[in-house]
Scaffold this motif. Structure first.
Motif, mmCIF file in Angstrom:
data_model
loop_
_atom_site.group_PDB
_atom_site.id
_atom_site.type_symbol
_atom_site.label_atom_id
_atom_site.label_comp_id
_atom_site.label_asym_id
_atom_site.label_seq_id
_atom_site.Cartn_x
_atom_site.Cartn_y
_atom_site.Cartn_z
ATOM 1 N N ASN A 13 32.355 11.537 39.081
ATOM 2 C CA ASN A 13 33.355 11.743 38.029
ATOM 3 C C ASN A 13 33.867 10.413 37.468
ATOM 4 O O ASN A 13 34.931 10.375 36.857
ATOM 5 C CB ASN A 13 34.540 12.546 38.581
ATOM 6 N N PHE B 33 32.853 8.443 35.055
ATOM 7 C CA PHE B 33 32.958 8.281 33.603
ATOM 8 C C PHE B 33 34.268 8.882 33.082
ATOM 9 O O PHE B 33 34.986 8.241 32.304
ATOM 10 C CB PHE B 33 31.769 8.940 32.906
ATOM 11 N N LEU B 34 34.559 10.109 33.516
ATOM 12 C CA LEU B 34 35.787 10.766 33.060
ATOM 13 C C LEU B 34 37.018 10.003 33.526
ATOM 14 O O LEU B 34 37.959 9.777 32.752
ATOM 15 C CB LEU B 34 35.830 12.202 33.579
ATOM 16 N N THR C 225 37.197 6.795 34.376
ATOM 17 C CA THR C 225 37.285 5.509 33.683
ATOM 18 C C THR C 225 37.841 5.670 32.281
ATOM 19 O O THR C 225 38.648 4.861 31.822
ATOM 20 C CB THR C 225 35.896 4.850 33.614
ATOM 21 N N MET C 226 37.414 6.736 31.615
ATOM 22 C CA MET C 226 37.926 7.012 30.277
ATOM 23 C C MET C 226 39.437 7.216 30.307
ATOM 24 O O MET C 226 40.176 6.669 29.479
ATOM 25 C CB MET C 226 37.232 8.245 29.688
ATOM 26 N N TYR C 227 39.899 7.984 31.290
ATOM 27 C CA TYR C 227 41.334 8.209 31.393
ATOM 28 C C TYR C 227 42.072 6.933 31.772
ATOM 29 O O TYR C 227 43.178 6.673 31.276
ATOM 30 C CB TYR C 227 41.625 9.308 32.424
ATOM 31 N N VAL D 126 41.233 3.838 31.017
ATOM 32 C CA VAL D 126 41.300 2.979 29.828
ATOM 33 C C VAL D 126 42.319 3.510 28.827
ATOM 34 O O VAL D 126 43.160 2.764 28.302
ATOM 35 C CB VAL D 126 39.915 2.862 29.179
ATOM 36 N N ILE D 127 42.269 4.816 28.565
ATOM 37 C CA ILE D 127 43.184 5.404 27.583
ATOM 38 C C ILE D 127 44.624 5.255 28.036
ATOM 39 O O ILE D 127 45.502 4.806 27.263
ATOM 40 C CB ILE D 127 42.840 6.890 27.356
ATOM 41 N N SER E 113 50.197 6.947 33.802
ATOM 42 C CA SER E 113 48.783 6.648 34.012
ATOM 43 C C SER E 113 48.364 6.960 35.441
ATOM 44 O O SER E 113 47.349 7.617 35.682
ATOM 45 C CB SER E 113 48.504 5.176 33.700
ATOM 46 N N THR F 192 42.867 19.674 34.947
ATOM 47 C CA THR F 192 43.297 19.034 33.703
ATOM 48 C C THR F 192 44.671 19.518 33.275
ATOM 49 O O THR F 192 45.538 18.718 32.902
ATOM 50 C CB THR F 192 42.276 19.302 32.587
#
Length: 387
Positions: A14, A16-17, A19-21, A23-24, A197, A299
């Protein structure tokens, strides 16, 4: 350590998901922190804005001229014809916000001690006009005091006395706490926004681990393995601890990368320590939620918990701007005490043990929340094993 490696294989799946969160959420935190810090600096450098007014006089005298000069310190005079329609249009379109009219015979009546008033017309909801009212009242009240107390006072002498008295002003400086200005203001707001975060990151990671290991088929398979349950539990907890520490380290490292030189101070150490305590609390809360929810609800739970705690506890809105009843409810959450402690740290100018005791209670309360979350999570996990 097969269980430990398995945990990180699950997290890597998981990645990628997550890391995306990461960064965002960090980018949003940085933007909001910089914006709040800049706003704080703007508030610390207050300058009064001059208002546009119309000054109309039907009585020419040194007293009226002195009033106009005094108003010139805080207002700009705009020439508009003395016509009702023209003045109304100027007020409506906010060309000016204040129209002051001195009636005929004002000075003579004033010097005789009569109660005479100036005429004013203001635009609605123009709160800055209060300064103009205060200036006019101060000038006329001071003049009236001289007229009432001194006999045979000439107009020229009165105006001269007013000029001398009103020329004296007190310099007012906005006090600024050294630890809450400039880059340190950025530190405060950056760390205040980090719970949003961190909660999301930990819930996505630790809840996924809990859901996988709570699978009944996997538990039965593990029960047949030569590895003892104690060893499996220790490796599983170690993986959760390492993941929480990595999440804490990444978010702290971003702060150092953006503001390295000015982050090397004791206030940063206090902020990091408080954030470390909160990371423990957030990890235990995420562990508890992972034992309660299924994969499809991660989520939704992540968004509800992170946003809900952030809005009521002072993450997005400073606590001083939140209603007392909301803060009473928020005081039953660890996020409130994290932000509360950060606000206390921002007020510190010395960093000794006596001052540390000023922020210690908030950290201890967060640890109490962590213990409570962990206890509940263990009870839930035990019930699932026995079911």
């Amino acid at each position: 350590m097969p269980v430990f490696k398995l945990c990180f294989k699950i997290l890597k799946k998981n990645m990628f998901l997550m890391t995306m969160y990461i960064v965002i959420f960090i980018v949003v935190s940085i933007i909001m922190a910089f914006a709040s810090a800049n706003e704080q600096k703007n508030l610390s450098s207050f300058t009064q804005e001059k208002r546009n007014i119309v000054f109309i006089t039907e009585d020419s005298s040194p007293l009226v001229e002195g009033l106009k000069q005094e108003l010139g310190k805080i207002a700009n005079f705009v020439d508009i014809p003395d016509q009702t329609e023209a003045l109304q249009d100027a007020l409506y379109f906010r060309v000016v916000t204040y129209v002051l009219r001195i009636p005929r015979g004002f000075t003579e009546a004033f010097m005789r001690g009569e109660d005479v008033q100036v005429e004013k017309t203001v635009a609605p909801a123009s709160y800055g006009n209060l300064y103009i009212d205060l200036t006019v009242d101060k000038y006329l009240n001071t003049a009236r005091l001289y007229v009432n107390q001194l006999e045979n006072l000439s107009l020229e002498s009165l105006v001269e006395r007013l000029r001398q008295d009103l020329s004296q002003s007190t310099v007012t400086e906005l006090g600024r706490v050294h630890n809450n200005t400039g880059s340190n203001a950025y530190l405060k707001y950056y760390y205040n926004y980090l719970p949003y975060s961190l909660i999301n990151i930990l819930i996505f990671g630790m809840a996924e681990l809990a859901i996988v290991f709570n699978n009944s088929d996997l538990r039965k398979r593990n029960a047949c393995s030569p590895l003892s349950s104690k060893s499996m539990n220790l490796q599983y907890m170690l993986a959760n601890v390492v993941f929480a520490l990595l999440s804490w380290f990444i978010t702290v490292a971003v702060c150092f990368a953006l503001n390295f030189k000015k982050s090397l101070n004791m206030s940063t150490v206090y902020y990091m320590l408080n954030f470390f305590v909160f990371a423990i609390c957030a990890a235990t809360m995420s562990f508890m939620l992972g034992n309660l929810v299924n994969r499809g609800a991660i989520t939704a739970v992540s968004n509800v918990v992170s946003l809900g705690l952030s809005f009521i506890s002072g993450v997005f809105v400073p606590q001083e701007f939140i209603g007392s009843y909301v803060l009473k409810v928020a005081s039953f959450t660890p996020t409130y005490w994290y932000v509360y402690t950060n606000d206390r740290i921002a007020e510190l100018t010395q960093f000794d043990f006596e001052k540390f005791k000023y922020v210690l209670p908030g950290m201890l309360i967060q640890l109490c929340f962590a213990l409570a979350f962990f206890s509940v999570a263990m009870v839930i996990a035990k019930k699932k094993r026995l079911s």
